[in-house]
Design a protein around this motif. Sequence first.
Motif, PDB file in Angstrom:
ATOM      1  N   ALA A  18      10.827  23.635  21.407  1.00 51.94           N
ATOM      2  CA  ALA A  18       9.886  23.929  20.310  1.00 51.94           C
ATOM      3  C   ALA A  18      10.626  23.996  18.980  1.00 51.94           C
ATOM      4  N   VAL A  19      11.750  24.698  18.952  1.00 55.32           N
ATOM      5  CA  VAL A  19      12.469  24.875  17.681  1.00 55.32           C
ATOM      6  C   VAL A  19      13.133  23.568  17.253  1.00 55.32           C
ATOM      7  N   ALA A  20      13.845  22.918  18.198  1.00 51.24           N
ATOM      8  CA  ALA A  20      14.510  21.653  17.849  1.00 51.24           C
ATOM      9  C   ALA A  20      13.459  20.622  17.434  1.00 51.24           C
ATOM     10  N   GLY A  21      12.347  20.581  18.159  1.00 51.80           N
ATOM     11  CA  GLY A  21      11.267  19.648  17.835  1.00 51.80           C
ATOM     12  C   GLY A  21      10.715  19.907  16.442  1.00 51.80           C
ATOM     13  N   SER A  22      10.491  21.172  16.115  1.00 46.65           N
ATOM     14  CA  SER A  22       9.952  21.508  14.785  1.00 46.65           C
ATOM     15  C   SER A  22      10.924  21.093  13.687  1.00 46.65           C
ATOM     16  N   LEU A  23      12.202  21.372  13.912  1.00 46.83           N
ATOM     17  CA  LEU A  23      13.195  21.048  12.880  1.00 46.83           C
ATOM     18  C   LEU A  23      13.318  19.535  12.677  1.00 46.83           C
ATOM     19  N   ILE A  24      13.399  18.805  13.775  1.00 47.62           N
ATOM     20  CA  ILE A  24      13.631  17.356  13.654  1.00 47.62           C
ATOM     21  C   ILE A  24      12.379  16.637  13.154  1.00 47.62           C
ATOM     22  N   VAL A  25      11.241  16.962  13.748  1.00 48.07           N
ATOM     23  CA  VAL A  25       9.991  16.344  13.274  1.00 48.07           C
ATOM     24  C   VAL A  25       9.732  16.770  11.825  1.00 48.07           C
ATOM     25  N   GLY A  26      10.032  18.026  11.530  1.00 56.24           N
ATOM     26  CA  GLY A  26       9.862  18.541  10.167  1.00 56.24           C
ATOM     27  C   GLY A  26      10.686  17.731   9.174  1.00 56.24           C
ATOM     28  N   MET A  27      11.939  17.463   9.529  1.00 52.32           N
ATOM     29  CA  MET A  27      12.803  16.683   8.634  1.00 52.32           C
ATOM     30  C   MET A  27      12.286  15.247   8.475  1.00 52.32           C
ATOM     31  N   TYR A  28      11.781  14.713   9.585  1.00 49.11           N
ATOM     32  CA  TYR A  28      11.241  13.347   9.544  1.00 49.11           C
ATOM     33  C   TYR A  28      10.020  13.290   8.603  1.00 49.11           C
ATOM     34  N   LEU A  29       9.176  14.308   8.708  1.00 48.52           N
ATOM     35  CA  LEU A  29       7.973  14.335   7.862  1.00 48.52           C
ATOM     36  C   LEU A  29       8.324  14.598   6.401  1.00 48.52           C
ATOM     37  N   LEU A  30       9.344  15.435   6.184  1.00 48.42           N
ATOM     38  CA  LEU A  30       9.735  15.756   4.803  1.00 48.42           C
ATOM     39  C   LEU A  30      10.114  14.499   4.030  1.00 48.42           C
ATOM     40  N   VAL A  31      10.871  13.637   4.702  1.00 51.89           N
ATOM     41  CA  VAL A  31      11.322  12.436   3.998  1.00 51.89           C
ATOM     42  C   VAL A  31      10.155  11.472   3.773  1.00 51.89           C
ATOM     43  N   ARG A  32       9.199  11.494   4.676  1.00 50.27           N
ATOM     44  CA  ARG A  32       8.035  10.622   4.511  1.00 50.27           C
ATOM     45  C   ARG A  32       7.110  11.163   3.417  1.00 50.27           C
ATOM     46  N   ILE A  33       6.844  12.475   3.492  1.00 49.40           N
ATOM     47  CA  ILE A  33       5.955  13.083   2.487  1.00 49.40           C
ATOM     48  C   ILE A  33       6.618  13.049   1.108  1.00 49.40           C
ATOM     49  N   GLY A  34       7.914  13.340   1.123  1.00 54.26           N
ATOM     50  CA  GLY A  34       8.649  13.392  -0.146  1.00 54.26           C
ATOM     51  C   GLY A  34       8.639  12.061  -0.896  1.00 54.26           C
ATOM     52  N   SER A  35       8.579  10.970  -0.132  1.00 53.43           N
ATOM     53  CA  SER A  35       8.600   9.661  -0.804  1.00 53.43           C
ATOM     54  C   SER A  35       7.199   9.194  -1.230  1.00 53.43           C
TER      55      SER A  35
ATOM     56  N   ASN B  52       0.842  -1.201   0.000  1.00 53.40           N
ATOM     57  CA  ASN B  52       0.000   0.000   0.000  1.00 53.40           C
ATOM     58  C   ASN B  52       0.878   1.252   0.000  1.00 53.40           C
ATOM     59  N   PRO B  53       0.569   2.250  -0.880  1.00 55.67           N
ATOM     60  CA  PRO B  53       1.432   3.448  -0.988  1.00 55.67           C
ATOM     61  C   PRO B  53       1.623   4.211   0.332  1.00 55.67           C
TER      62      PRO B  53
END
Lengths: 270, 309
Positions: free
Chosen positions: A195-212, A50-51
Amino acid sequence: MLNVYFKGLTKKWKSIITPALIIGLYVIMIAGIWPALKDQAEAFQFILDNPIYQSILGNLAGSMFTTWEGAFYLYIFVWLEMVIVFITIFTPTRLVTNEIDKKTLDVALSYPIPRWRYLLEKYSVFLTYNLLYPIFILIAGYFGTLALRPFDPAASMNYTLLFVASISVWLYLFALGSLSILVSTIFLDSRKSLAVAGSLIVGMYLLVRIGSAAESINFLQYISIFHYFSAGNIMENGGFLVGEFFIVFGFGLVCLIAALWIFQKRELTY
Amino acid sequence: MSNDVVLQVSNLTKIYGKKIDIKIKKVGKEILAVNNVSFSVKKGEIFGFLGPNGAGKTTTMRSILNYLRIQEGSITVFGLDHNKDSIEIRKRLGYIPGELGLYEDFTGEELVKYVDNFRPISQEFLKELRTVFRVSFTQKIRSLSHGNKQQIGLILALASKPEFLILDEPSIGLDPLMTANFHKILRKLREEGITIFLSSHDLSEVQSICDRVGIIKEGKIILIEEIEILKRKFLQNVRIKLPSPQAFDEEEIMKLDSVISCERVNNTTLVLKVKENISEFLNWIKDIDILRITIEDASLEEIFLHYYE
């Protein structure tokens, strides 16, 4: 010599080794249920096509869930990425800000030790204990595979590949931990830093998931550190990815040097 | 600079925050915390730093320790630059902050060992300090009361007998007996040539142990003087007892430069505050029939309040 390092090493071990220990026990648990799970593995493999699952799992989706090694990678490294996100947001960020909150930093820095070294020794404790992740994964992987043999004679594991994949865990903890440290030295405030570290790290995690998830937004994953030297990439390519290793390591090193420099030079207003 | 000077603060100015001009809008605000402050602390003296909250005491101390970046001026400790030579300075310096925090999961014993690795602790003096303070060294810090934590903090700051001590409100949380013992130790350290720079709200503490005092108000030093001279020179309390209710020209006496205030307590008693040139005052009252006059030094508290009013 290394007073701050040894102080941290002797005092913080309980809270730091617990997640690594849990991961180790989790491997044993997976090995325990694998014989029963194996018979239904083909159905699970179908679901993984499943995609949505494909984007959540990234390159790990290519692992064959019907084999013990494939299942091991899927179960362990998918969870580990989330553990890494959690740990790197909360632990390194608080190395400095916790001392500010508890008002211990002023006294700690009144001793004859450069600020950069004080921070580096504290961070080294975090990095040292994080070595337990690859160690526990390797040990648990080895004994889990051995224990499975009587039930599944085909159970095997490429330990060289597992070693490289488990090193990637430590490398992520180093790189993202350095990013968190950098953020905390800039803000010197626990809430803002989290807040900032969380946004950056979670953001990077989501980017790779969304990007794929789709070809048109594929470029997004290239700006995430999670895209490089991941366990999925290592398994897919079957070896050590030198270029990707240096991207992640370089990112971490630059963040760490910047954090040490800022902490040494900036004024401590809080 | 004289070898006798341990701390030299010259024209220190510290501004918190900076204005950032973004086109028309101005973001942030500047707070002038310390304004052109200069003073020195000599070897072997106890220098008291007085001022109310927000006057700039802690900012000055944290600037000396190189925690803050100063905008103007210079600070030297032992003739060394506070910024470039901060490690060398900290080898010879002990510090206790106004808001003390200690590692909660350590015991006093473990903290002493930790500090000993940075600045070797005099075991003999440590023994003496432990006898004086009588705080548990085997309990975790988190289980100690605020006063006991403060005692541990003081032991850690003093035990290595550093040449220079910076103590920000050191007796906060100590009971009167412990405060008295602490003062004895500070006097002993002074006799051994150790220099102490101490801030306090407790004026009687400053009065009883300090050799000199600096008063800071709104970021500016308004007075630096030896305690004894300060009390003699600057303010005296005069109490006049008249033989019977009689006319006493209070308005006239207030015209004298040396008289700060004159208050009639009852029909026959007057209380005056007189500063500096008391002979002018004595000359004025010599023709008045007086039953009794007492002149005594004002307390530091009265002097402090005088400067702050």
